[in-house]
Design a protein around this motif. Structure first.
Motif, PDB file in Angstrom:
ATOM      1  N   SER A  54       0.824  -1.205   0.000  1.00 40.64           N
ATOM      2  CA  SER A  54       0.000   0.000   0.000  1.00 40.64           C
ATOM      3  C   SER A  54       0.862   1.262   0.000  1.00 40.64           C
ATOM      4  CB  SER A  54      -0.924  -0.008   1.212  1.00 40.64           C
ATOM      5  OG  SER A  54      -1.576   1.223   1.360  1.00 40.64           O
ATOM      6  N   ARG A  55       1.874   1.287   0.860  1.00 42.48           N
ATOM      7  CA  ARG A  55       2.749   2.460   0.928  1.00 42.48           C
ATOM      8  C   ARG A  55       3.535   2.627  -0.372  1.00 42.48           C
ATOM      9  NH1 ARG A  55       1.176   6.226   3.016  1.00 42.48           N
ATOM     10  NH2 ARG A  55       3.171   7.104   2.442  1.00 42.48           N
ATOM     11  N   GLN A  58       1.324   4.214  -2.917  1.00 46.80           N
ATOM     12  CA  GLN A  58       1.158   5.637  -2.639  1.00 46.80           C
ATOM     13  C   GLN A  58       2.417   6.429  -3.010  1.00 46.80           C
ATOM     14  OE1 GLN A  58      -0.261   6.263   1.351  1.00 46.80           O
ATOM     15  NE2 GLN A  58      -1.967   4.847   1.069  1.00 46.80           N
ATOM     16  N   GLN A  61       2.363   6.829  -6.696  1.00 46.52           N
ATOM     17  CA  GLN A  61       1.368   7.838  -7.031  1.00 46.52           C
ATOM     18  C   GLN A  61       1.916   9.242  -6.771  1.00 46.52           C
ATOM     19  OE1 GLN A  61      -2.265   7.459  -4.835  1.00 46.52           O
ATOM     20  NE2 GLN A  61      -3.260   9.156  -5.890  1.00 46.52           N
ATOM     21  N   PHE A  82       1.907  13.880   1.258  1.00 49.17           N
ATOM     22  CA  PHE A  82       2.374  12.487   1.221  1.00 49.17           C
ATOM     23  C   PHE A  82       2.980  12.075   2.559  1.00 49.17           C
ATOM     24  CE2 PHE A  82       6.010   9.632   0.734  1.00 49.17           C
ATOM     25  CZ  PHE A  82       5.380   8.503   0.218  1.00 49.17           C
ATOM     26  N   ASN A  85       0.421  11.814   5.413  1.00 46.75           N
ATOM     27  CA  ASN A  85      -0.319  10.550   5.305  1.00 46.75           C
ATOM     28  C   ASN A  85       0.553   9.355   5.656  1.00 46.75           C
ATOM     29  OD1 ASN A  85      -2.590  11.948   4.508  1.00 46.75           O
ATOM     30  ND2 ASN A  85      -2.196  11.653   2.315  1.00 46.75           N
TER      31      ASN A  85
END
Length: 129
Positions: A54-55, A58, A61, A82, A85
């Motif tokens: 998941s990280r 991100q 992204q 970023f 989060n």
């Protein structure tokens, strides 16, 4: 020299160790405890790998958004968001791991306690007979 105790109820595949029936219960209890430890380790690895995936998504992204942004201020805002989060995700994941570890430790302690009570009752019944 120790004697092996034959148990007519034990399966033929059960090893003939020089221990009594309570020793067999202890061995089975230890095997269950080791299985719980492995289960916990595998569960932790799955959780960690899911989090890392998941990280990583991100992070990818973030780079895509940075390359697509036109102004430096947008890039700085994206970068700050970023990391905000990321810190929040890491703290939540640490909390989940702590909660999961406490839950599994409680379950293991309960099972060990139940097995200890069962063994104590079994030994007490054998002593009365």
């Amino acid at each position: 020299m120790s004697k092996t105790i034959s148990d007519p109820l034990a399966p033929a595949t059960w090893p003939r160790w020089p221990v009594g029936p309570e020793g067999r219960s202890l061995m089975l209890s230890m095997a269950r405890f080791q299985a719980d430890i492995l289960k916990t380790a595998f569960r932790g690895q799955i959780e960690a790998l899911t989090f890392i995936q998941s990280r990583s998504d991100q992070h990818l992204q973030l780079w895509e958004e940075l390359l697509a942004s036109d102004y430096a201020r947008d890039g700085f805002d994206l970068y700050c968001a970023f990391w905000r989060n990321a810190f929040q995700d890491y703290s939540e994941e640490a909390e989940r791991f702590t909660r999961m570890g406490a839950e599994l430790a409680t379950q293991a302690a309960k099972r060990v306690s139940e097995e200890q009570e069962e063994l104590t009752e079994k030994v007490a019944r054998q002593m009365v007979m």
